[in-house]
Design an enzyme around this catalytic site. Structure first.
Site, short mmCIF file in Angstrom:
data_model
loop_
_atom_site.label_atom_id
_atom_site.label_comp_id
_atom_site.label_asym_id
_atom_site.label_seq_id
_atom_site.Cartn_x
_atom_site.Cartn_y
_atom_site.Cartn_z
N TYR A 4 -6.86 0.73 -2.98
CA TYR A 4 -8.26 0.92 -2.60
C TYR A 4 -8.68 2.38 -2.38
CZ TYR A 4 -6.16 0.58 2.10
OH TYR A 4 -5.38 0.73 3.21
N GLU A 10 -5.59 -11.90 9.16
CA GLU A 10 -4.46 -11.18 9.76
C GLU A 10 -4.70 -11.02 11.26
OE1 GLU A 10 -3.89 -7.29 8.10
OE2 GLU A 10 -2.00 -6.94 9.14
N ARG A 56 -4.72 1.35 12.58
CA ARG A 56 -5.55 1.58 11.40
C ARG A 56 -6.14 2.99 11.40
NH1 ARG A 56 -11.03 -1.58 9.53
NH2 ARG A 56 -11.86 -0.27 11.18
N HIS A 116 0.90 -1.15 0.00
CA HIS A 116 0.00 0.00 0.00
C HIS A 116 0.94 1.20 0.00
CE1 HIS A 116 -3.17 -2.79 1.24
NE2 HIS A 116 -2.38 -3.19 2.21
N HIS A 133 -6.86 -9.93 1.63
CA HIS A 133 -6.36 -10.01 3.02
C HIS A 133 -7.13 -11.12 3.74
CE1 HIS A 133 -5.53 -5.42 2.72
NE2 HIS A 133 -4.35 -5.98 2.89
N ASP A 182 4.16 -4.49 2.34
CA ASP A 182 2.86 -4.10 2.89
C ASP A 182 2.81 -2.65 3.37
OD1 ASP A 182 0.32 -4.05 3.98
OD2 ASP A 182 0.65 -5.61 5.46
N ARG A 208 -14.38 -8.80 5.71
CA ARG A 208 -15.08 -7.72 6.42
C ARG A 208 -15.72 -6.77 5.42
NH1 ARG A 208 -10.04 -6.94 8.85
NH2 ARG A 208 -9.77 -4.94 7.81
N HIS A 221 -1.24 -12.31 4.22
CA HIS A 221 -1.03 -12.52 5.66
C HIS A 221 -1.24 -14.00 6.02
CE1 HIS A 221 -0.44 -8.32 6.12
NE2 HIS A 221 -1.68 -8.02 5.78
ZN LIG Z 1 -2.44 -4.96 3.23
#
Ligand SMILES: [Zn+2]
Length: 437
Positions: free
Chosen positions: A117, A227, A78, A57, A224, A312, A202, A261
């Site tokens: 994203y 994780e 996050r 990312h 993902h 990552d 999710r 992950h």
């Molecule tokens: Zn990621």
């Protein structure tokens, strides 16, 4: 045609001396160990194929050093990451991603899998070209001289049955169909390939997964998976199965799938991922930074999965460190040494990494493959006295030991001509954070 004489090169089985390689139109047309040609250009050092960073990312690079000092969990990290996502515009993203990809190139990374994203404006509206931000990332890779697989990511919900909130309004598409139409229109150029991703179980309801599976075709597909323990628990609560099982039940665990992950897996998860011959992308320096845990890398491999590596969140951009971390983490988890050979880890970082990004024609010094070369200094303060083979590369070298990098037949990093990457990163990250430094 250009001929190079590689002093010592990794040809997939072991290092060979005096390897003559001929390069034409960006590909190797001959590879001959033990050569003594009169007019080939000498390339000194330990030469390995191009490294593939399969999970990136790019904008997370702005978080380095700023989040490591904080206490908390993955979820508090996050929040800080979302604060950066909320600030990006096409200009600042281009500057940040270009500098980040240059850092990658200088570290021997010739191809990046960008799990992308941040699609929309901060207010949730689409850009005039809904692929504006994806095109920015492709342009950033072009400027850095590396290839990119844009893993354009489907994001529909915040959690199980929860609408997108805050920065997440930038991530979404209206539906699977809208996403698929947008992704089909995304063309980043000859150095770019468009793949697809589901952010996580999710972010995409189970009811939408069949639609993804039927549209996907042969595109590289990344997701993902597991994780966090909390993600597993919520998935089991919502659907009665683990994330890997849910994806498999909807036809999304296949040989072109990369599970990113794959940390907290059940025995059943490992069997189904391995049985499908899927890829597992481990990101050990990020996983340690975020306190994720240690995934079952060797068990996945033994079950039939192929390991790849990613930086990552870019807490570190150094695939040499990611390679050895896979083995060293297994040692911590099992109190035993010697799970992974250096040769296997090098394969993960090169051949298998490229394959998981859809570039089956890269990642090896072999006839017909894309001409990527990474020259590692065998006499740096790290590598001196550590031998001259794959063990040196995997267990002694680091990103700073990369001296020269060739991508598709052209040198993109040269000794003495290295980009002033530090200054460029500093300027780009300062622009993103503005006065909140
Ligand atoms: Zn990621």
């Amino acid at each position: 045609m250009t001929a190079y004489l590689l002093e010592r090169a990794w040809l997939g089985d072991r290092f060979h001396d005096d390897v003559l390689v001929e390069v034409e139109d960006g590909r190797f047309t001959s590879v001959t160990p033990g050569s003594d040609p009169p007019r080939a250009i000498p390339v000194r050092g330990l030469v390995v194929p191009g490294l593939a960073d399969t999970h990136s990312h790019a904008f997370h690079r702005a978080l380095r050093g700023r989040t490591q000092r904080e206490r908390g969990t993955f979820w508090t990290w996050r929040d800080q990451m979302y604060a950066v996502a909320a600030r990006l515009d096409p200009d600042t993203y281009l500057a940040l991603a270009s500098a980040t990809f240059r850092e990658m190139a200088a570290a021997g990374i010739t191809c990046v899998g960008e799990f992308h994203y941040v699609h929309r404006r901060p207010d949730g509206s689409t850009y005039d070209d809904p692929n504006e931000m994806g095109l920015v990332l492709a342009e950033a890779a072009r400027r850095a001289g590396i290839r990119i697989t844009l893993l354009d990511t489907l994001y529909l919900s915040s959690g199980f049955g929860v609408a997108p909130q805050g920065a997440q309004v930038r991530y979404v598409d209206g539906s699977v169909g809208e996403w698929a139409t947008r992704v089909e229109a995304l063309d980043g150029g000859a150095h770019a390939l468009t793949g697809a991703a589901v952010h996580s179980v999710r972010a995409v309801p189970a009811s939408e997964l069949d639609g993804v599976a039927s549209w996907l075709g042969e595109r590289p597909f990344h997701v993902h998976v597991s994780e966090q323990v909390a993600e597993n628990r919520a998935c089991v609560e919502a659907y009665g199965v683990t994330p890997a099982r849910l994806l498999a039940d909807h036809g999304l665990v296949r040989p072109t799938t990369t599970l990113v992950h794959a940390t907290h897996l059940t025995d059943d998860d490992i069997a189904l991922i391995g049985g499908a011959g899927a890829f597992a992308a481990f990101c050990p320096t990020t996983e340690r930074d975020l306190g994720d845990g240690i995934g079952p890398s060797r068990r996945l491999h033994d079950a039939g999965a192929r390991l790849t590596l990613g930086s990552d969140s870019h807490a570190v951009i150094d695939l040499f460190e990611e390679m050895r971390a896979v083995e060293l983490d297994e040692r911590l988890a099992t109190q035993q040494r010697g799970h992974w050979s250096a040769a296997e880890l090098l394969t993960a970082a090169t051949t298998d990494g490229h394959a998981s990004l859809g570039w089956d024609d890269a990642g090896a010094i072999a006839v017909g493959r894309r001409a990527d070369l990474v020259v590692v200094d065998p006499a740096s303060p790290r590598t001196a006295g550590a031998g001259r083979d794959e063990g040196t590369v995997v267990f002694a070298a680091c990103a700073e030991d990369v001296q020269r990098v060739m991508v598709d037949g052209g040198w993109v990093v040269e000794e003495g001509q290295r980009y002033d990457i530090g200054l460029e990163l500093e300027a780009a990250i300062t622009r993103v954070w503005g006065d909140d430094r």
